[in-house]
Motif scaffolding. Structure first.
Motif, PDB file in Angstrom:
ATOM      1  N   ASP A  15       1.266  -1.017  -0.012  1.00 39.11           N
ATOM      2  CA  ASP A  15       0.210  -0.237  -0.457  1.00 39.11           C
ATOM      3  C   ASP A  15       0.871   1.356  -0.053  1.00 39.11           C
ATOM      4  O   ASP A  15       0.697   2.261  -0.487  1.00 39.11           O
ATOM      5  CB  ASP A  15      -1.054  -0.451   1.329  1.00 39.11           C
ATOM      6  CG  ASP A  15      -1.614   0.463   0.937  1.00 39.11           C
ATOM      7  OD1 ASP A  15      -2.385   0.389  -0.129  1.00 39.11           O
ATOM      8  OD2 ASP A  15      -2.819   1.381   1.641  1.00 39.11           O
ATOM      9  N   THR A  23       2.767   1.051  -2.967  1.00 37.66           N
ATOM     10  CA  THR A  23       1.972   2.786  -4.208  1.00 37.66           C
ATOM     11  C   THR A  23       1.291   4.455  -4.125  1.00 37.66           C
ATOM     12  O   THR A  23       1.955   4.567  -4.627  1.00 37.66           O
ATOM     13  CB  THR A  23       0.444   1.504  -4.023  1.00 37.66           C
ATOM     14  OG1 THR A  23       0.698   0.011  -4.605  1.00 37.66           O
ATOM     15  CG2 THR A  23      -0.859   2.473  -5.230  1.00 37.66           C
ATOM     16  N   ASP A  27      -4.202   1.687   5.823  1.00 40.25           N
ATOM     17  CA  ASP A  27      -4.638   1.114   6.319  1.00 40.25           C
ATOM     18  C   ASP A  27      -4.532   0.046   7.628  1.00 40.25           C
ATOM     19  O   ASP A  27      -2.965  -0.356   7.184  1.00 40.25           O
ATOM     20  CB  ASP A  27      -5.990   0.269   5.273  1.00 40.25           C
ATOM     21  CG  ASP A  27      -6.896  -0.633   5.908  1.00 40.25           C
ATOM     22  OD1 ASP A  27      -6.672  -0.381   6.899  1.00 40.25           O
ATOM     23  OD2 ASP A  27      -8.297  -0.797   5.269  1.00 40.25           O
ATOM     24  N   LYS A  84      -4.239  -8.136   0.651  1.00 39.34           N
ATOM     25  CA  LYS A  84      -5.296  -8.247  -0.398  1.00 39.34           C
ATOM     26  C   LYS A  84      -4.715  -7.407  -0.988  1.00 39.34           C
ATOM     27  O   LYS A  84      -4.233  -7.354  -2.664  1.00 39.34           O
ATOM     28  CB  LYS A  84      -6.832  -6.988  -0.468  1.00 39.34           C
ATOM     29  CG  LYS A  84      -7.655  -6.649  -1.626  1.00 39.34           C
ATOM     30  CD  LYS A  84      -9.256  -6.397  -1.152  1.00 39.34           C
ATOM     31  CE  LYS A  84      -8.658  -4.668  -0.174  1.00 39.34           C
ATOM     32  NZ  LYS A  84      -9.758  -3.985  -0.029  1.00 39.34           N
ATOM     33  N   LYS A  90      -2.916  -7.649  -5.705  1.00 41.65           N
ATOM     34  CA  LYS A  90      -2.603  -6.644  -6.265  1.00 41.65           C
ATOM     35  C   LYS A  90      -1.507  -5.721  -7.651  1.00 41.65           C
ATOM     36  O   LYS A  90      -1.735  -6.427  -8.469  1.00 41.65           O
ATOM     37  CB  LYS A  90      -3.706  -5.123  -6.102  1.00 41.65           C
ATOM     38  CG  LYS A  90      -5.343  -5.864  -5.090  1.00 41.65           C
ATOM     39  CD  LYS A  90      -6.271  -4.193  -4.891  1.00 41.65           C
ATOM     40  CE  LYS A  90      -7.889  -4.795  -4.899  1.00 41.65           C
ATOM     41  NZ  LYS A  90      -8.702  -4.352  -5.700  1.00 41.65           N
ATOM     42  N   VAL A  91      -0.717  -5.097  -6.744  1.00 42.70           N
ATOM     43  CA  VAL A  91       0.604  -4.940  -6.878  1.00 42.70           C
ATOM     44  C   VAL A  91       0.999  -6.093  -7.550  1.00 42.70           C
ATOM     45  O   VAL A  91       2.110  -5.723  -8.497  1.00 42.70           O
ATOM     46  CB  VAL A  91       0.924  -3.779  -6.270  1.00 42.70           C
ATOM     47  CG1 VAL A  91       0.293  -2.560  -5.517  1.00 42.70           C
ATOM     48  CG2 VAL A  91       1.872  -4.803  -5.005  1.00 42.70           C
ATOM     49  N   LYS A  97       0.615  -7.880  -9.592  1.00 40.26           N
ATOM     50  CA  LYS A  97      -0.409  -8.569 -11.098  1.00 40.26           C
ATOM     51  C   LYS A  97      -0.300  -6.972 -11.701  1.00 40.26           C
ATOM     52  O   LYS A  97      -0.012  -7.570 -13.035  1.00 40.26           O
ATOM     53  CB  LYS A  97      -2.101  -8.536 -10.851  1.00 40.26           C
ATOM     54  CG  LYS A  97      -2.405  -9.859  -9.876  1.00 40.26           C
ATOM     55  CD  LYS A  97      -3.920  -9.993  -9.868  1.00 40.26           C
ATOM     56  CE  LYS A  97      -4.320 -11.005  -9.617  1.00 40.26           C
ATOM     57  NZ  LYS A  97      -6.372 -11.291  -8.824  1.00 40.26           N
ATOM     58  N   LEU A  98      -0.364  -6.045 -11.688  1.00 45.37           N
ATOM     59  CA  LEU A  98      -0.092  -4.810 -12.284  1.00 45.37           C
ATOM     60  C   LEU A  98       2.180  -4.766 -12.254  1.00 45.37           C
ATOM     61  O   LEU A  98       2.123  -4.109 -13.416  1.00 45.37           O
ATOM     62  CB  LEU A  98       0.251  -3.604 -11.406  1.00 45.37           C
ATOM     63  CG  LEU A  98      -1.421  -3.126 -11.542  1.00 45.37           C
ATOM     64  CD1 LEU A  98      -1.709  -1.950 -11.129  1.00 45.37           C
ATOM     65  CD2 LEU A  98      -2.060  -3.619 -13.009  1.00 45.37           C
ATOM     66  N   LEU A 151      -0.635 -15.650  -5.377  1.00 39.90           N
ATOM     67  CA  LEU A 151      -1.841 -15.992  -5.171  1.00 39.90           C
ATOM     68  C   LEU A 151      -2.837 -15.246  -4.012  1.00 39.90           C
ATOM     69  O   LEU A 151      -1.295 -15.376  -3.109  1.00 39.90           O
ATOM     70  CB  LEU A 151      -1.790 -17.676  -5.412  1.00 39.90           C
ATOM     71  CG  LEU A 151      -1.149 -18.002  -7.290  1.00 39.90           C
ATOM     72  CD1 LEU A 151      -0.529 -19.414  -7.109  1.00 39.90           C
ATOM     73  CD2 LEU A 151      -2.178 -17.419  -8.535  1.00 39.90           C
ATOM     74  N   PHE A 152      -4.047 -16.510  -3.884  1.00 37.78           N
ATOM     75  CA  PHE A 152      -4.473 -15.774  -2.584  1.00 37.78           C
ATOM     76  C   PHE A 152      -3.300 -16.095  -1.334  1.00 37.78           C
ATOM     77  O   PHE A 152      -3.904 -16.424  -0.786  1.00 37.78           O
ATOM     78  CB  PHE A 152      -6.185 -15.983  -2.547  1.00 37.78           C
ATOM     79  CG  PHE A 152      -6.782 -15.257  -1.085  1.00 37.78           C
ATOM     80  CD1 PHE A 152      -6.258 -14.649  -0.406  1.00 37.78           C
ATOM     81  CD2 PHE A 152      -6.939 -16.792  -0.367  1.00 37.78           C
ATOM     82  CE1 PHE A 152      -7.446 -13.662   0.513  1.00 37.78           C
ATOM     83  CE2 PHE A 152      -7.778 -16.255   1.259  1.00 37.78           C
ATOM     84  CZ  PHE A 152      -7.813 -14.983   0.991  1.00 37.78           C
ATOM     85  N   PRO A 153      -3.553 -17.553  -1.672  1.00 33.83           N
ATOM     86  CA  PRO A 153      -3.082 -18.885  -0.615  1.00 33.83           C
ATOM     87  C   PRO A 153      -1.763 -18.081  -0.339  1.00 33.83           C
ATOM     88  O   PRO A 153      -1.967 -18.095   1.399  1.00 33.83           O
ATOM     89  CB  PRO A 153      -2.869 -20.184  -1.210  1.00 33.83           C
ATOM     90  CG  PRO A 153      -4.014 -19.935  -2.227  1.00 33.83           C
ATOM     91  CD  PRO A 153      -4.255 -18.660  -3.061  1.00 33.83           C
ATOM     92  N   GLU A 204     -11.772 -15.155   0.763  1.00 35.15           N
ATOM     93  CA  GLU A 204     -11.668 -14.708   0.093  1.00 35.15           C
ATOM     94  C   GLU A 204     -12.241 -12.963   0.165  1.00 35.15           C
ATOM     95  O   GLU A 204     -11.892 -11.978   0.012  1.00 35.15           O
ATOM     96  CB  GLU A 204     -10.994 -15.256  -0.958  1.00 35.15           C
ATOM     97  CG  GLU A 204     -10.526 -14.456  -1.954  1.00 35.15           C
ATOM     98  CD  GLU A 204     -10.069 -15.145  -3.728  1.00 35.15           C
ATOM     99  OE1 GLU A 204     -11.239 -16.524  -4.205  1.00 35.15           O
ATOM    100  OE2 GLU A 204      -9.935 -14.783  -5.237  1.00 35.15           O
ATOM    101  N   GLN A 205     -13.983 -13.773  -0.579  1.00 37.75           N
ATOM    102  CA  GLN A 205     -13.923 -12.621  -0.146  1.00 37.75           C
ATOM    103  C   GLN A 205     -14.589 -11.645   0.818  1.00 37.75           C
ATOM    104  O   GLN A 205     -14.786 -10.657   0.722  1.00 37.75           O
ATOM    105  CB  GLN A 205     -15.584 -13.183  -0.412  1.00 37.75           C
ATOM    106  CG  GLN A 205     -16.682 -12.962  -1.052  1.00 37.75           C
ATOM    107  CD  GLN A 205     -18.539 -12.713  -0.580  1.00 37.75           C
ATOM    108  OE1 GLN A 205     -18.477 -13.686  -0.387  1.00 37.75           O
ATOM    109  NE2 GLN A 205     -19.114 -12.482  -1.890  1.00 37.75           N
ATOM    110  N   TYR A 218     -10.977  -9.350   0.640  1.00 41.19           N
ATOM    111  CA  TYR A 218     -11.537  -8.162  -0.255  1.00 41.19           C
ATOM    112  C   TYR A 218     -12.617  -7.336  -0.508  1.00 41.19           C
ATOM    113  O   TYR A 218     -12.326  -5.469  -0.443  1.00 41.19           O
ATOM    114  CB  TYR A 218     -12.074  -9.011  -1.956  1.00 41.19           C
ATOM    115  CG  TYR A 218     -10.793  -9.722  -2.523  1.00 41.19           C
ATOM    116  CD1 TYR A 218     -10.351  -9.137  -3.553  1.00 41.19           C
ATOM    117  CD2 TYR A 218     -10.272 -10.998  -2.827  1.00 41.19           C
ATOM    118  CE1 TYR A 218      -9.208  -9.018  -4.147  1.00 41.19           C
ATOM    119  CE2 TYR A 218      -8.963 -11.386  -3.385  1.00 41.19           C
ATOM    120  CZ  TYR A 218      -8.191 -10.427  -4.503  1.00 41.19           C
ATOM    121  OH  TYR A 218      -7.329 -10.580  -4.605  1.00 41.19           O
ATOM    122  N   LEU A 219     -13.681  -7.778   0.662  1.00 40.73           N
ATOM    123  CA  LEU A 219     -14.636  -6.971   1.155  1.00 40.73           C
ATOM    124  C   LEU A 219     -14.285  -5.773   2.908  1.00 40.73           C
ATOM    125  O   LEU A 219     -15.404  -4.617   2.480  1.00 40.73           O
ATOM    126  CB  LEU A 219     -15.849  -7.248   1.025  1.00 40.73           C
ATOM    127  CG  LEU A 219     -16.287  -8.078  -1.089  1.00 40.73           C
ATOM    128  CD1 LEU A 219     -17.513  -9.006  -0.947  1.00 40.73           C
ATOM    129  CD2 LEU A 219     -16.225  -7.087  -1.593  1.00 40.73           C
TER     130      LEU A 219
END
Lengths: 423, 423
Positions: B285, B288, B318, B326, B330-331, B333-334, B347-349, B400-401, B404-405
């Protein structure tokens, strides 16, 4: 027709780079439109309903230019995939369930309830191919007091059988949904070919004609993913670019047009975006989650292209456009550091501008506190953010902190076209 | 000594790539340590306190390997800047306030209260140069039931006068804080040179000696930002790299060592990270927000380097390590899409593994439900996520959900070293 007064502290975009604070003022709304700010309330307005949000942050309503309502149930799930396998494995199977109206009703109730609590006042939404379920979604959004467009999706190839319509059936059902949606006041139809890979040349041409005849806007996807772009080249060999494939079938620029993603558009599709006055729905969260890339937003803006933000549920996990604002800034910074293309990163006022005044233009005069604009107003409560600095912060700083820390929280109050949204 | 039973559904990391679900089981904690899972509760444990969290998601406690407690008050503010100007303009002025113990108490109360509600059970925290305020932070964290390390920061150059100590005063105060922190059971001191630019060669050498004599771990920053790396080259011309600059002063690998960021370490500092068994605190975070870049986490992991996650408040906004999980995905992947370096995305795990079992190793046997591990346990409530799919989801999918949320939400319950954290 609604008229009322809101007292408090307001922030909105003066332009792309400048946020304006209007502190300790009375905003008068007359007949659902912004009238103006008054330090003291004029005698003639003394009897209007009065809302005091003095300790809150008041901003214009946000526009979500790209959201897939039927994907909401699996938001935040199965994120370890890229676009095409993700569509096959998760998206298409879920969307096929909306043939069942009972399922659609249950699922769309959840979607609309969460959207209602968010800062979004306007949406450009994809439904599914199913006419009944699409109309059910429109009805629920209308009942919730929200405004915008909902598209019955068109698909006549390259999808599971259960999600494919015969071309003429697709056209017939589109005309039927347009006819039936006349009953809605604030939710309107929009021509919605899913994307080039799933729509035949014939279907695209016919949809272009319908858009022209019924004066309807168009929404679709553009240049999201490298494999997708290659596929479009094969499918429409006569097109000069993915953008051109839409254009040659008469879908661009007849009425308002919004294309989601445009991750790879700056390099080869810029001129068409400019000439056809296309809105780009920038979906930073989705483009990250599906490893699509980063749209070159500052470069697009510098070139005069209209850009708004999209949640792109469920490529994006969060229905909040405040989150999209934050993520638009974040991905622009990584683009700046990693891409060596000399793009600047997006500043906070710019991200706010995309979410409000610029994105709002897709829907008319929406997204700023300007006389004659629709009264789309959102009230944010930052009292749960504890900090010793609170009393020293400007309203703009409080807004930035809210966006970074509380973007997924429910709003305190919301007005759409001058109507207060009730729980 | 605490012993109890938790009933419910558990997820933890078997290894870097595999999450294990343990459903409908009783987890027995004996004398603050994990004993094991039992389908039916053995007779000898029948009298233990019993917590039923059947409908929740139960995971190990999370480790935050890098957080600046005194920067918490301005989290989510002033994000349109890079590292060095951001330090001068915002960070140093705020940290200088902690000379005033009243201010420190007020601010650290807010920090500790929010940390307590998060999924974090272990922290590696920077305080400021101020001995009294640092001890006050340790006391509050201890009282809150949290565990980990808090460093009095050392700085004898290149900072505002008010944040600079004379070298020998810095050393004397460090020894004093080490001595006084003996009163704490779960919060321990850690040697904390801010970073090479603000510490003279002499100070760094003396801190190396103290680490060795008192058997204390070391934390600092490494290769976060390109301008910073250039600066270190000038400041320590005899070093082969930024990493080497720490190493030649005897700060690396004597005891446990954690370095925040390492955005640019893979290319030139890998061998030292490996040989000295250094933990990397990956702070996606912050990297970024400050446009620093993306640490090559999968490449570091493939090379056998230990990596954990850090919130890096207030470079990161945060305090939640669920958010860091999370954002690490994300980073990555970019990085994969934009950097062309053949790194895989996380990966998430894997992200979960960094936040729990791998990051936890910095603190001992922490971060998994394994016999003999400290009982750090977090209970998440996902009931506020409405979805038609709920009943079909596996526990891993629900996790996972949630990540993310709801990553910023308060946890439902938390145990640190077998002690339940009370409101």
């Amino acid at each position: 027709m609604d008229s009322f007064i809101i007292h408090g502290n307001f922030v909105h975009s003066k332009n792309r780079f400048v946020l304006e604070e209007i502190n300790d003022m009375n905003l008068v709304v007359l007949n659902n439109k912004i009238d103006g700010f008054y330090k003291t309330i004029p005698e003639c307005f003394k009897n209007l309903e009065y809302y005091d949000y003095s300790d809150k942050i008041i901003i214009p309503g946000l526009s979500d230019l790209h959201v897939h309502a039927p994907q909401y149930q699996f938001r935040g799930l199965w994120m370890d995939m890229e676009l095409l396998p993700w569509l096959d494995r998760h998206t298409f199977p879920e969307e096929s369930k909306y043939k069942n109206l009972d399922y659609a009703n249950k699922a769309y109730d959840i979607f609309v309830e969460d959207l209602k609590k968010s800062a979004t006042t306007r949406v450009c939404a994809f439904a599914t191919i199913h006419e009944e379920a699409t109309l059910a979604l429109m009805k629920k959004l209308e009942a919730a007091g929200l405004s915008g467009f909902v598209g019955k999706v068109n698909t006549d190839r390259n999808a599971p059988d259960i999600l494919i319509e015969e071309s003429d059936v697709s056209i017939k059902n589109t005309l039927s949904y347009i006819e039936k949606s006349k009953e809605f006041k604030n939710i309107k139809p929009i021509i919605t070919p899913r994307f080039i890979p799933t729509c035949s040349d014939y279907l695209l041409k016919e949809l272009g004609k319908i858009s022209k005849e019924y004066k309807l806007p168009v929404q679709s996807h553009l240049s999201e993913n490298l494999s997708e772009i290659e596929w479009v080249k094969e499918l429409v060999p006569q097109s000069k670019s993915y953008a051109d494939a839409y254009n040659i079938f008469g879908l661009w620029g007849i009425n308002k047009t919004v294309m989601a993603h445009c991750v790879y558009s700056y390099e080869s599709e810029l001129e068409l975006l400019q000439n056809k006055n296309v809105f780009v729905a920038h979906c930073p969260d989705s483009n990250t989650n599906l490893t699509s890339g980063v749209a070159r937003v500052t470069a697009l803006l510098d070139s005069g292209v209209n850009v708004g933000l999209g949640s792109d549920i469920a490529g994006g996990e969060d229905i909040s456009i405040l989150s999209a604002m934050k993520n638009a800034i974040k991905v622009s910074k990584l683009n700046k550091r990693l891409s060596h293309n000399n793009d600047g990163s997006l500043l906070f006022p710019e991200a706010f501008y995309l979410a409000t005044k610029m994105g709002g233009q897709f829907f008319g005069n929406v997204g700023a506190f300007i006389k004659g604009y629709d009264a789309d107003i959102v009230v944010l409560d930052d009292s749960s953010i504890k900090t010793t600095l609170k009393s020293e912060l400007t309203l703009k700083e409080r807004l930035e902190q809210y966006v970074y820390l509380k973007s997924s929280d429910c709003v305190f109050a919301k007005f759409v076209k001058g109507r207060k949204i009730e729980d």
